[in-house]
Design an enzyme around this catalytic site. Structure first.
Site, PDB file in Angstrom:
ATOM      1  N   SER A  39       2.634  28.433  45.519  1.00  0.00           N
ATOM      2  CA  SER A  39       2.857  29.579  46.414  1.00  0.00           C
ATOM      3  C   SER A  39       2.629  29.177  47.865  1.00  0.00           C
ATOM      4  O   SER A  39       3.364  29.587  48.768  1.00  0.00           O
ATOM      5  CB  SER A  39       1.918  30.722  46.049  1.00  0.00           C
ATOM      6  N   MET A  40       1.602  28.366  48.077  1.00  0.00           N
ATOM      7  CA  MET A  40       1.269  27.941  49.449  1.00  0.00           C
ATOM      8  C   MET A  40       2.376  27.067  50.052  1.00  0.00           C
ATOM      9  O   MET A  40       2.450  26.893  51.262  1.00  0.00           O
ATOM     10  CB  MET A  40      -0.042  27.160  49.440  1.00  0.00           C
ATOM     11  N   LEU A  41       3.224  26.487  49.176  1.00  0.00           N
ATOM     12  CA  LEU A  41       4.255  25.557  49.658  1.00  0.00           C
ATOM     13  C   LEU A  41       5.608  26.222  49.885  1.00  0.00           C
ATOM     14  O   LEU A  41       6.517  25.601  50.428  1.00  0.00           O
ATOM     15  CB  LEU A  41       4.444  24.423  48.642  1.00  0.00           C
ATOM     16  N   ALA A  42       5.762  27.482  49.423  1.00  0.00           N
ATOM     17  CA  ALA A  42       7.087  28.117  49.469  1.00  0.00           C
ATOM     18  C   ALA A  42       7.576  28.232  50.902  1.00  0.00           C
ATOM     19  O   ALA A  42       6.880  28.741  51.770  1.00  0.00           O
ATOM     20  CB  ALA A  42       7.042  29.479  48.797  1.00  0.00           C
ATOM     21  N   GLN A  43       8.796  27.740  51.114  1.00  0.00           N
ATOM     22  CA  GLN A  43       9.310  27.652  52.486  1.00  0.00           C
ATOM     23  C   GLN A  43      10.377  28.694  52.774  1.00  0.00           C
ATOM     24  O   GLN A  43      10.430  29.294  53.828  1.00  0.00           O
ATOM     25  CB  GLN A  43       9.973  26.284  52.699  1.00  0.00           C
ATOM     26  N   GLY A  44      11.313  28.848  51.798  1.00  0.00           N
ATOM     27  CA  GLY A  44      12.535  29.612  52.055  1.00  0.00           C
ATOM     28  C   GLY A  44      12.249  31.053  52.398  1.00  0.00           C
ATOM     29  O   GLY A  44      12.748  31.575  53.395  1.00  0.00           O
ATOM     30  N   ARG A 268      22.046  26.301  42.533  1.00  0.00           N
ATOM     31  CA  ARG A 268      21.307  25.031  42.570  1.00  0.00           C
ATOM     32  C   ARG A 268      21.714  24.068  41.470  1.00  0.00           C
ATOM     33  O   ARG A 268      21.788  22.855  41.693  1.00  0.00           O
ATOM     34  CB  ARG A 268      19.807  25.307  42.459  1.00  0.00           C
ATOM     35  N   GLU A 350       5.118  32.433  37.781  1.00  0.00           N
ATOM     36  CA  GLU A 350       6.023  31.420  37.217  1.00  0.00           C
ATOM     37  C   GLU A 350       5.693  31.030  35.784  1.00  0.00           C
ATOM     38  O   GLU A 350       6.588  30.642  35.026  1.00  0.00           O
ATOM     39  CB  GLU A 350       6.017  30.181  38.132  1.00  0.00           C
ATOM     40  N   SER A 366      11.360  34.199  43.244  1.00  0.00           N
ATOM     41  CA  SER A 366      10.109  34.019  42.486  1.00  0.00           C
ATOM     42  C   SER A 366       8.897  34.594  43.204  1.00  0.00           C
ATOM     43  O   SER A 366       7.990  35.123  42.549  1.00  0.00           O
ATOM     44  CB  SER A 366       9.873  32.564  42.103  1.00  0.00           C
TER      45      SER A 366
HETATM   46  C1  LIG Z   1       7.933  23.481  47.643  1.00  0.00           C
HETATM   47  C2  LIG Z   1       8.264  24.808  47.036  1.00  0.00           C
HETATM   48  C3  LIG Z   1       8.998  25.740  47.751  1.00  0.00           C
HETATM   49  C4  LIG Z   1       9.306  26.979  47.204  1.00  0.00           C
HETATM   50  N1  LIG Z   1       9.973  27.907  47.959  1.00  0.00           N
HETATM   51  C5  LIG Z   1      10.143  29.158  47.454  1.00  0.00           C
HETATM   52  C6  LIG Z   1      10.679  30.186  48.273  1.00  0.00           C
HETATM   53  O1  LIG Z   1      10.992  29.976  49.427  1.00  0.00           O
HETATM   54  N2  LIG Z   1      10.828  31.426  47.736  1.00  0.00           N
HETATM   55  C7  LIG Z   1      10.468  31.719  46.443  1.00  0.00           C
HETATM   56  O2  LIG Z   1      10.613  32.868  46.010  1.00  0.00           O
HETATM   57  N3  LIG Z   1       9.944  30.742  45.663  1.00  0.00           N
HETATM   58  C8  LIG Z   1       9.759  29.488  46.140  1.00  0.00           C
HETATM   59  N4  LIG Z   1       9.203  28.530  45.346  1.00  0.00           N
HETATM   60  C9  LIG Z   1       8.725  28.896  44.009  1.00  0.00           C
HETATM   61  C10 LIG Z   1       7.446  29.709  44.158  1.00  0.00           C
HETATM   62  O3  LIG Z   1       6.686  29.177  45.206  1.00  0.00           O
HETATM   63  C11 LIG Z   1       6.633  29.706  42.884  1.00  0.00           C
HETATM   64  O4  LIG Z   1       7.437  30.008  41.777  1.00  0.00           O
HETATM   65  C12 LIG Z   1       5.531  30.735  42.962  1.00  0.00           C
HETATM   66  O5  LIG Z   1       4.799  30.561  44.149  1.00  0.00           O
HETATM   67  C13 LIG Z   1       4.618  30.616  41.768  1.00  0.00           C
HETATM   68  O6  LIG Z   1       3.479  31.381  42.013  1.00  0.00           O
HETATM   69  P1  LIG Z   1       2.373  31.518  40.908  1.00  0.00           P
HETATM   70  O7  LIG Z   1       1.305  32.349  41.492  1.00  0.00           O
HETATM   71  O8  LIG Z   1       2.993  31.942  39.635  1.00  0.00           O
HETATM   72  O9  LIG Z   1       1.889  30.016  40.663  1.00  0.00           O
HETATM   73  P2  LIG Z   1       1.352  28.929  41.699  1.00  0.00           P
HETATM   74  O10 LIG Z   1       1.500  29.364  43.090  1.00  0.00           O
HETATM   75  O11 LIG Z   1       1.967  27.651  41.308  1.00  0.00           O
HETATM   76  O12 LIG Z   1      -0.196  28.914  41.383  1.00  0.00           O
HETATM   77  C14 LIG Z   1      -0.697  28.449  40.152  1.00  0.00           C
HETATM   78  C15 LIG Z   1      -2.201  28.321  40.287  1.00  0.00           C
HETATM   79  O13 LIG Z   1      -2.790  28.036  39.017  1.00  0.00           O
HETATM   80  C16 LIG Z   1      -3.718  26.961  39.171  1.00  0.00           C
HETATM   81  N5  LIG Z   1      -3.865  26.305  37.853  1.00  0.00           N
HETATM   82  C17 LIG Z   1      -2.932  25.630  37.155  1.00  0.00           C
HETATM   83  N6  LIG Z   1      -3.454  25.217  35.978  1.00  0.00           N
HETATM   84  C18 LIG Z   1      -4.740  25.642  35.939  1.00  0.00           C
HETATM   85  C19 LIG Z   1      -5.808  25.507  35.010  1.00  0.00           C
HETATM   86  N7  LIG Z   1      -5.658  24.843  33.844  1.00  0.00           N
HETATM   87  N8  LIG Z   1      -7.011  26.055  35.310  1.00  0.00           N
HETATM   88  C20 LIG Z   1      -7.201  26.710  36.487  1.00  0.00           C
HETATM   89  N9  LIG Z   1      -6.230  26.864  37.409  1.00  0.00           N
HETATM   90  C21 LIG Z   1      -5.011  26.347  37.135  1.00  0.00           C
HETATM   91  C22 LIG Z   1      -3.078  26.109  40.237  1.00  0.00           C
HETATM   92  O14 LIG Z   1      -3.972  25.209  40.820  1.00  0.00           O
HETATM   93  C23 LIG Z   1      -2.623  27.201  41.218  1.00  0.00           C
HETATM   94  O15 LIG Z   1      -3.684  27.647  42.008  1.00  0.00           O
HETATM   95  C24 LIG Z   1       8.891  27.270  45.878  1.00  0.00           C
HETATM   96  C25 LIG Z   1       8.170  26.337  45.152  1.00  0.00           C
HETATM   97  C26 LIG Z   1       7.849  25.109  45.719  1.00  0.00           C
HETATM   98  C27 LIG Z   1       7.061  24.131  44.916  1.00  0.00           C
END
Ligand SMILES: Cc1cc2nc3c(=O)[nH]c(=O)nc-3n(C[C@H](O)[C@H](O)[C@H](O)COP(=O)(O)OP(=O)(O)OC[C@H]3O[C@@H](n4cnc5c(N)ncnc54)[C@H](O)[C@@H]3O)c2cc1C
Length: 486
Positions: A39-44, A268, A350, A366
């Protein structure tokens, strides 16, 4: 008091923690720090139908088209109707999405969107700005950072918390009335990925080990433009740059997407396969940014990253790129309230699959799904009439002699995964890959007996097997699951 354990501090986990009511005692567990997530890396940015002339129906159409109509239509409808409400709420709370010089919200364009509907913050640092803003709203939550969840605790067929390895390396049970997995995807199953280092398919693997249902694992999205230098990935080059006019070219300046109707903004999977085919002919790949004025101002985060890795983009107007793993459309199967097949276990963001993305995610959907799925989980948990009782006896497994792990080398696994369950698959390589995986004993290992490195390899093997089996089970190529000849 309801005890809730949330695993993962990305946008989904953080949004849930900020929105559970005061009668919940919340623990937020995360592998590294609260700053380490995709999430911290999402750019778009974040796609949301709130611009004049746009509509939820149009956003739904684009989402279904990108997902090849494999989507769960009810989940899509929930995303495009609940999403705008939640984003407007964030705006009212002060979330600083970027505005035009007239003070109106600035909407960007990305691939396969029929209109400008992507909100940004701090240019290309939307994920960072949004996740930090949401984390700032969290109150009265016990943070457990540098803590890894290794397994679920199950009693009487219900999830009653997690087994975690704390910052000192000690195994501890963390009991809960409700457990929520928000652990993100599985990008590190592949040698080139945009994902944060902590994203190793843990949530998916621990769900599989405990018999929790999964769905759509065949569908992994590969992003066309990863910044690569000397075979290594140094982050993502956002699709918004192609939205602003950049095009994909080879070392001769040939426009690679010239013959496609949507050109560089085709879905994509289409762009990625074309790039892979170009690579196989021995070409190098670049993003030509010469059409973009004020690149540094428009894309400050990308520019800083390019400077950091000494890419001379201002002189050449070229950025070296390669395709790589980005996003997992499949995951832990949930209903529209984020409930999994195991009672008291929820999955959001995700790691979850409610079918919203279908066979291919529409860009920038996402982050919106993180908000919507977390919102639904918060509502379900806060209104749940299920008994709360953290003293329920959880059977711990009797201490067993350690099973000696027989696992592949990580680099070997990643290379095999790229070859067999990457952008282009064949039935033969999928079968060969499954036979190769069968040589290892990752399915029989006890997670708490493994080192962090062993556990992450075992988890990636579980995910790899799920992807290969799911890909083989599909009757034909669809979206991100491209099987040559099918
Ligand atoms: C570089 C990049 C750019 C992107 N740009 C976009 C964008 O512009 N727009 C968009 O909609 N989406 C974008 N995406 C996709 C989007 O960022 C992700 O799908 C979304 O942020 C996922 O959020 P989340 O909270 O589900 O998981 P995440 O943000 O991936 O967080 C998962 C968390 O779980 C923790 N974790 C994992 N396993 C364990 C464990 N066993 N025990 C404890 N903690 C654990 C991790 O450390 C992390 O803190 C991008 C993704 C990337 C990588």
């Amino acid at each position: 008091m309801k005890k809730v354990v949330i695993v993962g501090a990305g946008l989904a986990g953080s949004y849930l923690a900020a929105h559970l009511p005061a009668d919940c005692a919340v623990t937020l567990v995360t592998k590294k720090t609260r700053g380490d997530s995709n999430s911290m890396l999402a750019q778009g940015g974040i796609a949301v139908a709130v611009a004049t002339g746009d509509s939820a129906a149009q956003h739904a159409d684009d989402t279904l088209k990108a997902g090849k109509y494999h989507n769960n239509a009810a989940a899509v409808s929930q995303l495009v109707t609940t999403g705008p409400v939640l984003v407007k709420e964030l705006l009212a709370q002060g979330m600083p999405f970027d505005k035009t010089s007239n003070g109106e919200l600035a909407f960007g364009l990305e691939g396969a969107h029929s209109c400008h509907r992507i909100l940004h913050a701090q240019g290309d640092q939307t994920g960072h700005a949004l996740t930090q803003f949401v984390q700032g709203m969290i109150q009265n939550v016990e943070w457990k950072e540098n803590t890894t969840v290794v397994d679920l605790l199950i009693a009487n067929g219900e999830c009653r918390g997690v087994m975690l390895r704390d910052a000192q390396g000690q195994l501890r049970p963390e009991y809960a009335d409700f457990t929520v997995l928000a652990t993100g995807g599985l990008g590190h199953l592949y040698p080139l990925t945009t994902n944060d280092a902590t994203i190793t398919g843990d949530g998916i693997a621990l769900a599989q080990r405990n018999g929790v249902k999964l769905a759509d694992m065949a569908y992994v999205q590969f992003h066309p433009t990863l910044l690569t230098k000397n075979g290594k990935c140094y982050g993502l080059i956002t699709e918004a740059i192609r939205g602003a006019g950049a095009i994909l070219v080879d070392e001769n300046g040939t426009h690679i997407m010239q013959d496609f109707p949507q050109k560089d903004l085709a879905p994509r999977d289409v762009v990625t396969r074309q790039l892979k085919a170009w690579q196989q002919k021995g070409h190098q790949l670049f993003l030509d940014i010469s059409a973009i004025k004020d690149f540094r101002k428009k894309f400050p985060g990308v520019s800083r990253n390019l400077d950091k890795h000494r890419i001379n983009f201002e002189e050449t107007a070229l950025i070296p790129i390669k395709p790589g793993a980005h996003f997992c459309m499949g995951g832990i199967k949930t209903d529209l309230n984020a409930q999994t097949s195991l009672k008291r276990l929820f999955a959001i963001g995700e790691v979850a699959c409610n079918g919203v993305h279908g066979a291919n995610r529409l860009a920038s959907n996402s982050l919106l799904d993180c908000l919507v799925s977390a919102h639904k989980a918060a509502a379900t948990i806060s209104t749940s009439a299920m008994k709360t009782d953290q003293t329920v006896a959880v059977k711990t497994q009797p201490a067993e002699p350690k099973i000696i792990p027989h696992l592949p080398e990580q680099t070997q696994l990643l290379e095999m995964a790229w070859k067999s369950i990457g952008v282009v698959r064949t039935k033969e390589t999928l079968k060969e890959f499954l036979n190769w995986l069968a040589r290892f004993n990752y399915q029989n290992l006890r997670p708490e007996q493994l080192s962090a490195q062993e556990l992450s390899i075992a988890n990636l093997c579980v995910c790899a097997e799920l992807i290969a089996n799911s890909a083989l089970a599909q009757p034909r190529s669809l979206g991100a699951n491209y099987i040559e000849g099918e």
